[in-house]
Design an enzyme around this catalytic site. Structure first.
Site, PDB file in Angstrom:
ATOM      1  N   ALA A 146     -16.828   3.734  26.805  1.00  0.00           N
ATOM      2  CA  ALA A 146     -18.003   4.083  26.112  1.00  0.00           C
ATOM      3  C   ALA A 146     -18.833   2.922  25.184  1.00  0.00           C
ATOM      4  O   ALA A 146     -17.325   2.431  24.777  1.00  0.00           O
ATOM      5  CB  ALA A 146     -17.832   6.004  25.407  1.00  0.00           C
ATOM      6  N   PRO A 147     -20.351   2.719  25.562  1.00  0.00           N
ATOM      7  CA  PRO A 147     -20.479   1.746  25.470  1.00  0.00           C
ATOM      8  C   PRO A 147     -20.880   1.860  23.842  1.00  0.00           C
ATOM      9  O   PRO A 147     -20.581   2.698  23.234  1.00  0.00           O
ATOM     10  CB  PRO A 147     -21.779   1.368  25.942  1.00  0.00           C
ATOM     11  N   TRP A 148     -21.454   0.737  22.739  1.00  0.00           N
ATOM     12  CA  TRP A 148     -22.088   0.560  21.702  1.00  0.00           C
ATOM     13  C   TRP A 148     -23.253   1.008  21.165  1.00  0.00           C
ATOM     14  O   TRP A 148     -23.999   1.575  20.602  1.00  0.00           O
ATOM     15  CB  TRP A 148     -21.565  -0.339  20.503  1.00  0.00           C
ATOM     16  N   LYS A 172     -12.305   6.363  24.990  1.00  0.00           N
ATOM     17  CA  LYS A 172     -11.658   4.895  23.865  1.00  0.00           C
ATOM     18  C   LYS A 172     -13.195   4.486  24.034  1.00  0.00           C
ATOM     19  O   LYS A 172     -13.994   3.722  24.528  1.00  0.00           O
ATOM     20  CB  LYS A 172     -11.365   4.246  24.467  1.00  0.00           C
ATOM     21  N   PRO A 173     -13.857   4.615  22.467  1.00  0.00           N
ATOM     22  CA  PRO A 173     -15.210   4.393  22.334  1.00  0.00           C
ATOM     23  C   PRO A 173     -15.016   3.257  21.895  1.00  0.00           C
ATOM     24  O   PRO A 173     -14.149   2.621  21.655  1.00  0.00           O
ATOM     25  CB  PRO A 173     -16.093   5.200  21.253  1.00  0.00           C
ATOM     26  N   GLU A 175     -15.109  -0.603  19.339  1.00  0.00           N
ATOM     27  CA  GLU A 175     -14.372  -1.098  18.226  1.00  0.00           C
ATOM     28  C   GLU A 175     -15.617  -0.855  17.546  1.00  0.00           C
ATOM     29  O   GLU A 175     -15.525  -0.614  16.302  1.00  0.00           O
ATOM     30  CB  GLU A 175     -13.565  -1.973  18.867  1.00  0.00           C
ATOM     31  N   ILE A 226     -21.380  -6.478  32.586  1.00  0.00           N
ATOM     32  CA  ILE A 226     -21.085  -6.599  33.846  1.00  0.00           C
ATOM     33  C   ILE A 226     -19.633  -7.290  34.079  1.00  0.00           C
ATOM     34  O   ILE A 226     -18.156  -6.992  35.097  1.00  0.00           O
ATOM     35  CB  ILE A 226     -21.759  -7.706  34.723  1.00  0.00           C
ATOM     36  N   GLU A 246     -21.138   1.872  35.401  1.00  0.00           N
ATOM     37  CA  GLU A 246     -22.384   1.583  35.231  1.00  0.00           C
ATOM     38  C   GLU A 246     -22.805   0.646  34.233  1.00  0.00           C
ATOM     39  O   GLU A 246     -22.048   0.742  32.868  1.00  0.00           O
ATOM     40  CB  GLU A 246     -22.784   2.960  34.303  1.00  0.00           C
ATOM     41  N   CYS A 280     -29.849  -0.915  28.857  1.00  0.00           N
ATOM     42  CA  CYS A 280     -29.258  -0.883  30.584  1.00  0.00           C
ATOM     43  C   CYS A 280     -31.150  -1.039  31.117  1.00  0.00           C
ATOM     44  O   CYS A 280     -31.501  -1.387  32.171  1.00  0.00           O
ATOM     45  CB  CYS A 280     -28.670  -0.591  31.504  1.00  0.00           C
TER      46      CYS A 280
END
EC number: 1.2.1.19
Length: 474
Positions: A146-148, A172-173, A175, A226, A246, A280
């Site tokens: 997952a992203p921040w 995993k989120p 960090e 990307i 994504e 995004c």
């Protein structure tokens, strides 16, 4: 503050290096969290693989009941989630509580129902004396990264369809923003059977690579940059894993002379700057037909200039800070290079905000040209450009002349034009006379370098299944 990993149903402390987690509104360290060790990564994957033997055979009704209970727990802990997300991401608290948390719970509820509607097809007889049917079965262990920018929402987008389909997950989120995922792990620990849902913490090089490269992982789902997508695709290629990507975006917004000016201005003010533009799908690449261009630039400048930057806890704040000092410098660099171009006009903003935290002024740059870096590359900050265009053919070519293909919008009163252009825009989503609107029932995902695979909707659920043919001789 919960900062433990979830492995095989148990909350455990990481055994790796300590990493600081920051509050971007102040620049201060909120907590130090230990990464997962290599052994803990393996333990999580093996626990998920073992749990799949049972979870993969549960009925859709059983899985739906777990997801509905998790949605209820999210609702009952909404204020805690909103506070943690606000502290960790710098988002205005009221935005997280009122905009994001209802959507997070709804995703779990949607996939709870969708899981009970997923079925294969009884195909019939295509060879004499034989009957064929099609099954949709779970894959096994899914590694989700997952992203921040939306840590809790993106965790929900990944967990809900994967679990609903009968897979087990190791999540995993980022960090940088693990706090709401840790809280989610705490709630899930007492809800799901051990190993069905596992949560790790750590950097990509130390934890992510070992997780995604593990030979028991059957699928990797990423929301991220990307560059990260390219790395994971290459890293997992030898294992022939299914990947779901994504990635970035640079949404074109096509504004025609007949558009409702007030609607356009209100839309861009909201949808170009939500989460400080760290989205995004942000409405950031505006193309305005020459007849409406002067009025739009003037009205947009006034509207964007009125956006209030402030502390996340302040109920009147509309924009918070950027996520890190490094990301602030990246946004500053994009804007400074654009300002150096003689044809670019800074209508409003364009500067960092002095004081603590990683704040940048909401910015409107007019006169940007199609070939400019600021038009072609994702800034991921509170920065919007406006470029004038002549006609449909020109703006369609410019909109599609991009490496990105996630989201787009067009603004016009001409229904025929809306149909013509929406059919030809090379983006996973096109909105007409709005932007940024997402619902659990409809798919979200990109084309080109923005990735592949769908989040949300029945299409998202199907992405986490394998299509299998079973033939009976009789």
């Amino acid at each position: 503050m919960q900062s433990q990993l979830l492995i095989n149903g148990q909350l455990v402390t990481g055994q790796g290096a300590l990493l600081p987690v920051y509050n971007p509104a102040t620049g201060e360290v909120v907590v130090q969290v230990a990464e997962a060790s290599a052994e803990q990564v393996d333990q999580a994957v093996l626990a998920a693989d073992a749990a799949f033997e049972h979870w993969g055979q549960t009925t859709p009704k059983e899985r739906a009941e777990h997801l509905l209970k998790l949605a209820d727990l999210i609702d009952s802990h909404a204020e805690t989630f909103a506070r943690l997300e606000s502290i960790n991401c710098g988002k205005p608290y009221h935005c997280v509580l009122n905009d994001e948390l209802p959507g997070v719970a709804d995703v779990f509820r949607f996939f709870a129902g969708a899981s009970r509607c997923l079925s294969g097809l009884a195909a019939g007889e295509y060879l004499a004396g034989h009957t064929s049917m099609i099954r949709r079965d779970p894959l096994g262990v899914v590694a989700s990264i997952a992203p921040w920018n939306y840590p809790l929402m993106m965790a929900a987008w990944k967990l809900a369809p994967a679990l609903a389909a009968g897979n087990c997950v190791v999540l995993k989120p980022s960090e940088q923003t693990p706090l709401t995922t840790f809280k989610l792990a705490e709630l899930a620990a007492g809800l799901f059977p051990p190993g069905v849902l596992n949560v790790l913490f750590g950097r990509g090089a130390s934890v992510g690579d070992r997780l995604t490269g593990h030979n028991k992982v059957r699928m990797v789902s990423l929301t991220g940059s990307i560059a990260t997508g390219e790395h994971i695709i290459g890293h997992t290629a030898s294992g022939i894993k299914r990947t779901h990507m994504e990635l970035g975006g640079k949404a074109p917004v096509l504004v025609f002379d007949d558009a409702d000016l007030q609607q356009v201005v209100e839309g861009i003010r909201s949808f170009g700057f939500y989460n400080a533009g760290q989205d995004c799908t942000a409405a950031c690449r505006i193309y305005a037909q020459k007849g409406i261009y002067p009025q739009l630039v003037k009205a947009l400048g006034e509207a964007i200039g009125s956006l209030k930057i402030g502390p996340p806890i302040d109920a009147s704040s509309e924009l918070g800070p950027l996520i890190t000092a490094q990301h602030l410098e990246r946004v500053v660099g994009f804007v400074e290079r654009a300002k150096a171009l003689p044809h670019v006009q800074v209508v409003t903003g364009g500067e960092r905000v002095n004081g603590p935290g990683y704040y940048f002024q909401p910015t409107l740059l007019a006169g940007a040209r199609q070939e400019d870096e600021i038009v072609q590359r994702e800034v991921f900050g509170p920065v919007v450009t406006v470029t004038p265009f002549d006609d449909e053919a020109q703006v369609l070519a410019w909109a599609n002349e991009s490496d990105y293909g996630l989201a787009s919008s067009l603004w016009t009163r001409d229904v025929g034009r809306a149909h013509r252009l929406s059919a030809r825009l090379q983006y996973g989503c096109t909105w007409v006379n709005t932007h940024f609107m997402l619902v659990s029932e409809m798919p979200h995902g990109g084309q080109k370098l923005s990735g592949y695979g769908k989040d949300m909707s029945m299409y998202g659920l199907e992405d986490y299944t394998a299509i299998r043919h079973v033939m009976f001789k009789h």
